[in-house]
Design a protein around this motif. Structure first.
Motif: not given
Length: 102
Positions: A86-89, A91-97, A99-100
């Protein structure tokens, strides 16, 4: 493989050798993939002595780590669910395992 071969410029013999080797390793063409998050079997890589066998590609052809991983793995990979990259801003992931930062 082709990008690394194209960088050989006037070294056409080396470029042809690299392309030939890449095509011998994998029966079909494959899409390049992102290795920012990489899960691999380190014991298998050690058993195959891959670091030693892939080093000449870096030395001879100036390939990057990403290039040699793509050369070795080719299409034989699993795709991780998006929540593991998941990349903040972006990707749209509800519960990231995992994040970078972008």
């Amino acid at each position: 493989i082709h990008a690394a071969a194209n960088k050989q410029a006037e070294r056409t013999t080396e470029a042809a050798e690299l392309r030939r080797d890449g095509h011998q390793r994998h029966a079909f063409d494959f899409d390049a993939f992102d290795i920012d998050v990489l899960v691999l079997d380190a014991a298998q890589w050690r058993a195959k002595d891959l670091l030693t066998s892939l080093a000449p590609y870096v030395e001879t052809y100036g390939m990057t780590y990403r290039n040699v991983v793509l050369l070795e793995v080719g299409p034989h990979r699993a795709v991780l669910p998006e929540r593991w990259n998941a990349i903040p801003g972006k990707t749209s992931v509800a519960k990231p395992a995992l994040a970078r930062l972008p």
